[in-house]
Design a protein around this motif. Sequence first.
Motif, short mmCIF file in Angstrom:
data_model
loop_
_atom_site.label_atom_id
_atom_site.label_comp_id
_atom_site.label_asym_id
_atom_site.label_seq_id
_atom_site.Cartn_x
_atom_site.Cartn_y
_atom_site.Cartn_z
N LYS A 212 0.81 -1.22 0.00
CA LYS A 212 0.00 0.00 0.00
C LYS A 212 0.85 1.27 0.00
CE LYS A 212 -3.70 -2.26 2.64
NZ LYS A 212 -4.50 -2.21 3.87
N ILE A 213 2.12 1.15 0.30
CA ILE A 213 2.97 2.32 0.47
C ILE A 213 3.01 3.17 -0.80
CG2 ILE A 213 5.39 3.03 0.70
CD1 ILE A 213 5.70 0.93 2.89
N ASP A 214 3.16 2.53 -1.96
CA ASP A 214 3.23 3.29 -3.21
C ASP A 214 1.92 4.02 -3.48
OD1 ASP A 214 5.84 2.56 -3.66
OD2 ASP A 214 5.34 0.89 -4.99
N ALA A 215 0.79 3.37 -3.19
CA ALA A 215 -0.50 4.00 -3.43
C ALA A 215 -0.70 5.21 -2.52
CB ALA A 215 -1.63 2.99 -3.22
N VAL A 216 -0.24 5.11 -1.28
CA VAL A 216 -0.35 6.24 -0.35
C VAL A 216 0.54 7.39 -0.81
CG1 VAL A 216 0.14 6.96 2.02
CG2 VAL A 216 -1.05 4.81 1.59
N VAL A 224 6.43 8.20 3.52
CA VAL A 224 5.60 7.14 4.07
C VAL A 224 6.36 6.43 5.17
CG1 VAL A 224 4.28 5.05 3.60
CG2 VAL A 224 4.40 6.85 1.87
N ILE A 225 5.74 6.34 6.34
CA ILE A 225 6.29 5.65 7.51
C ILE A 225 5.80 4.22 7.48
CG2 ILE A 225 6.46 5.68 10.02
CD1 ILE A 225 7.61 8.19 8.57
N ASP A 226 6.73 3.27 7.47
CA ASP A 226 6.37 1.86 7.40
C ASP A 226 5.89 1.39 8.76
OD1 ASP A 226 6.15 -0.87 7.05
OD2 ASP A 226 8.05 -1.08 5.97
#
Length: 360
Positions: A212-216, A224-226
């Motif tokens: 989901k990180i890329d979409a966010v 983006v904080i994992d």
Amino acid sequence: MGVSGTMRAVRITRHGGPEVLEAAEVPVPAPGPGEVLVRVGAVALNNTDLWTREGAYGRPGDPDALSGWRGPLDFPRIQGADVAGRVVAAGDGADGRLVGRRVVVDPAIYDAEGRDANPVGLMGSERDGGYAGYVTAPAGQVHDVTGSPLTDDQLAALPTAYGTALGMIERSRLLPGETVLVSGASGGVGLAAVQIARARGARVLAVSSGRKIDAVRDAGAHDVIDRARDIGEQVRAAAPEGVDVALDVVAGDLVSTGLPLLREGGRWVVAGALGGHTVTFDVRRLYLHNAQLIGSAMHTPAHFGLLMDLARRGGIRPVIAAVHPLEQAARAQEELARRTHVGKIVLRPWDLPATAPDAA
């Protein structure tokens, strides 16, 4: 003049799992005084649909009690807070000029008149909602968006998620140039908060994980904080001087981890409890740094008006993850509960494609 006959609807007759959602043929509701009847073009799902169905809201003094959004439900209840469609009839005293107009319904039930009223109930919980062919609504809470470039699916995504996000941002007094931390950033409210905060000129740090990180990031997050790694360590690296505002739908342990990350005078706004409703934190981090912990339930009429201004000009484009026919409401709610998607899940009660904007 009303619409006679019956309509398809999906309702609950008790609290429970997805199995309590039942399809039924029910009478088309008649708009009462001051109300209009809306033919539902699309209805979006929210976490509140799951929690209302489960009775998971608890009550003051009894957090484990089965309850709807603000108390016991009157069953059977048609779910669905987020409706976009077209007005087909007006009741006595309602503005007849709305008939034929493309609209979005403000789903809140307010405690008073005026721009700053507080929501104390919700369509789909305290009154019947939009998991149906038609729904009634107070004419004053039906917003004409006929000229919007957004589809019905996108318009239906706005009321609860984007209204809640905008309410959080307005209550936080977020200013351009400030740094904002958004939890649960791939969910409906979180993604809305990312988009609106970015549009307001803030620097956005968004908490997400995995694919989901890329979409966010595509939605507007600067960093983006994992979630799978140490959140505090990552935020301190990305914002060494601290965070001005946190927009939090997770709560739980994140509050105790996150409060020390606020700058002097920072604001931590909570509008959900995906990570747990019991919170422990060092209160010294609150008062010694003039921080504020703010609760935010949905939006006010003034906030919703700002949201509809955005909708009319297409200032924000909601991300639609999936669209299902109304009869697949249980399947759609199960998909929502798995949280593997990014964006909003939408139901359509009619066997039609998404409504395109009207020709100007």
